[in-house]
Design a protein around this motif. Structure first.
Motif, PDB file in Angstrom:
ATOM      1  N   LEU A  14      37.286  36.089  22.757  1.00 28.89           N
ATOM      2  CA  LEU A  14      37.725  36.652  24.252  1.00 28.89           C
ATOM      3  C   LEU A  14      39.215  37.269  24.103  1.00 28.89           C
ATOM      4  O   LEU A  14      39.801  38.237  24.268  1.00 28.89           O
TER       5      LEU A  14
ATOM      6  N   SER B  52      41.499  42.492  35.308  1.00 28.97           N
ATOM      7  CA  SER B  52      40.172  41.518  34.884  1.00 28.97           C
ATOM      8  C   SER B  52      41.004  40.885  33.729  1.00 28.97           C
ATOM      9  O   SER B  52      40.420  39.660  33.031  1.00 28.97           O
TER      10      SER B  52
ATOM     11  N   ASP C 255      42.345  35.722  33.229  1.00 30.24           N
ATOM     12  CA  ASP C 255      41.740  34.857  32.672  1.00 30.24           C
ATOM     13  C   ASP C 255      42.176  33.266  32.478  1.00 30.24           C
ATOM     14  O   ASP C 255      42.041  32.695  32.262  1.00 30.24           O
TER      15      ASP C 255
ATOM     16  N   ASP D  69      34.781  39.713  34.679  1.00 29.94           N
ATOM     17  CA  ASP D  69      35.312  39.076  32.978  1.00 29.94           C
ATOM     18  C   ASP D  69      35.316  40.797  32.619  1.00 29.94           C
ATOM     19  O   ASP D  69      34.839  41.560  33.367  1.00 29.94           O
TER      20      ASP D  69
ATOM     21  N   ARG E  57      31.316  38.395  37.524  1.00 29.69           N
ATOM     22  CA  ARG E  57      31.051  37.035  36.259  1.00 29.69           C
ATOM     23  C   ARG E  57      30.772  37.302  34.931  1.00 29.69           C
ATOM     24  O   ARG E  57      29.722  38.291  34.993  1.00 29.69           O
ATOM     25  N   GLY E  58      31.169  36.530  34.202  1.00 32.09           N
ATOM     26  CA  GLY E  58      30.471  36.734  32.775  1.00 32.09           C
ATOM     27  C   GLY E  58      30.770  35.905  31.794  1.00 32.09           C
ATOM     28  O   GLY E  58      30.960  34.425  31.884  1.00 32.09           O
TER      29      GLY E  58
ATOM     30  N   VAL F 186      33.465  34.628  30.359  1.00 30.28           N
ATOM     31  CA  VAL F 186      34.942  33.752  30.084  1.00 30.28           C
ATOM     32  C   VAL F 186      34.160  32.501  31.737  1.00 30.28           C
ATOM     33  O   VAL F 186      34.527  31.497  31.213  1.00 30.28           O
ATOM     34  N   SER F 187      33.550  32.976  32.332  1.00 29.35           N
ATOM     35  CA  SER F 187      32.936  31.462  33.165  1.00 29.35           C
ATOM     36  C   SER F 187      32.305  30.861  32.644  1.00 29.35           C
ATOM     37  O   SER F 187      31.975  29.170  32.805  1.00 29.35           O
TER      38      SER F 187
END
Length: 608
Positions: free
Chosen positions: A66, A157, A161, A130, A342-343, A345-346
């Motif tokens: 990330l 985005s 985070d 994301d 959502r991706g 990170v979630s």
């Protein structure tokens, strides 16, 4: 050693499978990150049987990936995009994340029987969009929308985070220790301020360090991308060690470094693109391996219900309330609300309840996984249709350009640019190369020819030119492909155009009076648009002026408004419901209602 080779073999095969599947995803328009995640699921314990349950390792690997994605996202974000979208994006990244978490908690208490604190924990896990998904769909997907909207989505985005991570860590600690809401105190507020403040400070200092190092160690272009990667990870890890948000720091460092002149910048950009692809593939594959699909049926219906609640209720309300003070149209706010993908990170944050010892930790992880799958499938496949339905697709100022930019060594004031001559480009239709550009070489049919001996350029020729970097965008117009939309398209640019140098009082007399504010009385129409658009007007930007819409038709090379279109019919609302309208539009509607009311009551009193 045998086990090592087997693990390496399996890992390499999975990465290759994900890379090859991307070709099919591009062809059929599938959300690419959903494909990567699906390959991980198919290879996992309920697929090919690969058992992987190392949550701490996954969290560390995902955090590293990330950080790489965020640095590249910042590195490729122009500073002007950040400036025009910074305030609304930061509002979405902070207030929007908190509002999403709180609203989502209501659905979690109903469908999963969670307490409010547990619901907010799950909400904070799925509250951030994301960066990888948003950047991929907007940039690689070729969706051409208003720059302010695109920049708002991209910056949001990249910056939401840290807020989601902070909320997740704090709420997971409160749930695990059983403190409840009584544990929320001034300490958490000060901790948040410290993390964000240090993230910004160390990010700026880290960006300066990256530029300084790269511009003083210019001996080998091959080492430049390695230097940048190592320094970016140094910024990330050092900031985290000092108690700041490493994710915010690495994103800020990317923005700063990416907007400065650096040695071997084009090599760094290409290296970052490849590394980001690899980071995304590995992150999604590992997260897919970590899941156990056989556990999904027990919570499938509640999780899908929560995903739909997030997409159609929690995210839209949070976005609307966050963007209420800003000058976004109803369509634009609706689109920002829809692009809340959502991706990874979630899913990565869903590991935190398990690592923190929260009761029913796997329930948080499995529910989040299903929500991400629904989001990528539903929203990822419909971004372009929704943009077209809302009328947000705008024609490009110029067509596609096939070029490669090459840095010259040292502190040269020129760059070497290579263009491939495209069919129907202006250069083929007779337009000359500007005098300030210095063409040197033409590659034709595999042979190199000096430009002065090449004669008339042909389709497929590769032309090399020396040019000052600030003029490259102007040169793009000469080699660009044909723009498919006519410049005077009334549906997009208005029924007719006016000069931006005309006095704004003329507009007020025609469509008012009384529409100009005292500070706008002596402005030109161009100055009026710049003023109402926050000091920066971009191509296809529009603003309401009474009963008409003013639209930016064209800009010059200095980003000054060259032509303004007038649409005689205001933009139709995205929905008849009074949602997604900003404060200015609310004021306009109230004023229109008052005018109509006065128009009806005055004759009645006259007759009496």
């Amino acid at each position: 050693m045998e086990a090592f080779y087997i693990i390496l073999l399996v890992g390499t095969v999975l990465v290759l499978a994900a890379a090859f599947s991307s070709l099919l995803a591009f062809r059929f328009g599938a959300p690419l990150l959903l494909v990567f995640l699906s390959i991980g699921l198919l290879a996992g314990v309920d697929g090919l049987g690969i058992r992987f349950e190392n949550y701490p390792f996954t969290f560390m690997l995902g955090s590293l990936a990330l950080a790489i994605v965020l640095f590249d996202s910042g590195f490729s974000t122009p500073v002007h995009s950040f400036r025009i979208a910074a305030i609304p994006s930061m509002t979405l990244a902070s207030v929007g994340v908190v509002l999403t978490s709180v609203i989502f908690a209501f659905g979690a208490t109903l469908l999963l029987g969670f307490t409010w604190l547990e619901g907010m924990l799950l909400g904070s896990i799925v509250a951030s969009t994301d960066a990888a998904a948003v950047f991929f769909l907007l940039r690689i997907g070729g969706i051409n929308i208003r720059d302010k909207v695109r920049s708002t989505l991209e910056v949001e985005s990249g910056t939401n985070d840290p807020m989601a991570i902070f909320l997740t860590v704090a709420l997971a600690e409160l749930v695990a220790t059983g403190q409840g809401f009584s544990g929320l105190n001034l300490h958490f507020l000060m901790l948040f301020i410290e993390e964000m403040g240090l993230g910004v400070i160390f990010g700026l200092l880290g960006g300066m360090m990256i530029v300084w190092v790269l511009n003083r160690f210019t001996s080998d272009r091959g080492l430049a991308p390695i230097f940048v990667l190592a320094l970016a990870l140094l910024v990330f890890s050092f900031t985290g060690t000092m108690g700041g948000s490493g994710f915010l720091a690495v994103y800020v460092a990317g923005i700063y470094a990416g907007n400065k002149r650096m040695f071997a910048k084009q090599q760094i950009i290409r290296f970052n693109e490849g590394l980001t692809w690899l980071a995304q593939i590995i992150m999604f594959l590992v997260l897919g391996l970590l899941a156990t699909p056989s556990q999904f049926p027990v919570i499938l219906l509640p999780a899908i219900g929560l995903a739909l609640f997030l997409i159609f209720v929690a995210r839209p309300i949070a976005v609307w309330l966050s963007l209420l003070p800003y000058d976004f149209t109803q369509q634009e706010i609706g689109f920002v609300a829809w692009v809340g993908l959502r991706g990874a990170v979630s899913i990565l944050l869903a590991i935190m309840p398990i690592m923190s010892g929260v009761e029913n930790g796997p329930l948080f992880f499995n529910t989040t996984f299903i929500i991400v799958l629904v989001s990528l499938f539903l929203q990822g496949w419909t971004i372009r249709p929704v943009a077209e339905y809302l009328g947000l697709i705008i024609p490009p100022r110029i067509g596609a350009v096939d070029k490669v930019e090459l840095d010259l060594p040292g502190k040269a004031t020129h760059e070497l640019v290579s263009y491939r001559v495209i069919k129907d480009s202006p250069i083929l239709l007779g337009e000359r190369i500007p005098r300030w550009a210095m063409p040197s070489l033409v590659i034709r049919d595999g042979r190199s020819i000096r430009y002065q001996y090449a004669g008339r350029l042909r389709e497929g020729d590769q032309v090399y030119l020396f040019v000052t970097p600030t003029y490259i965008k102007l040169l793009d117009r000469v080699f660009a492909s044909r723009v498919p939309v006519e410049e005077d398209d009334a549906e997009i640019f208005g029924a007719f155009s006016i000069s931006p140098s005309r006095p704004a009082k003329e507009l007020d007399a025609a469509y008012g009076p009384g529409l100009l504010l005292p500070a706008e009385q002596n402005m030109t129409v161009g100055e009026l648009m710049n003023h109402r658009l926050g000091g920066h007007a971009d191509y296809a930007d529009r603003t309401r002026f009474g009963s008409v819409i003013l639209i930016v038709r064209d800009l010059d090379e200095l980003a000054h408004i060259r032509s303004i279109g007038i649409s005689l019919e205001p933009v139709e609302p995205a929905t008849n419901l009074p949602i997604f309208i900003n404060m200015r539009e609310i004021a306009h509607r109230i004023r229109d209602r008052l005018r109509k009311y006065r128009g009806k009551t005055v004759p009645e009193r006259h007759e009496g």
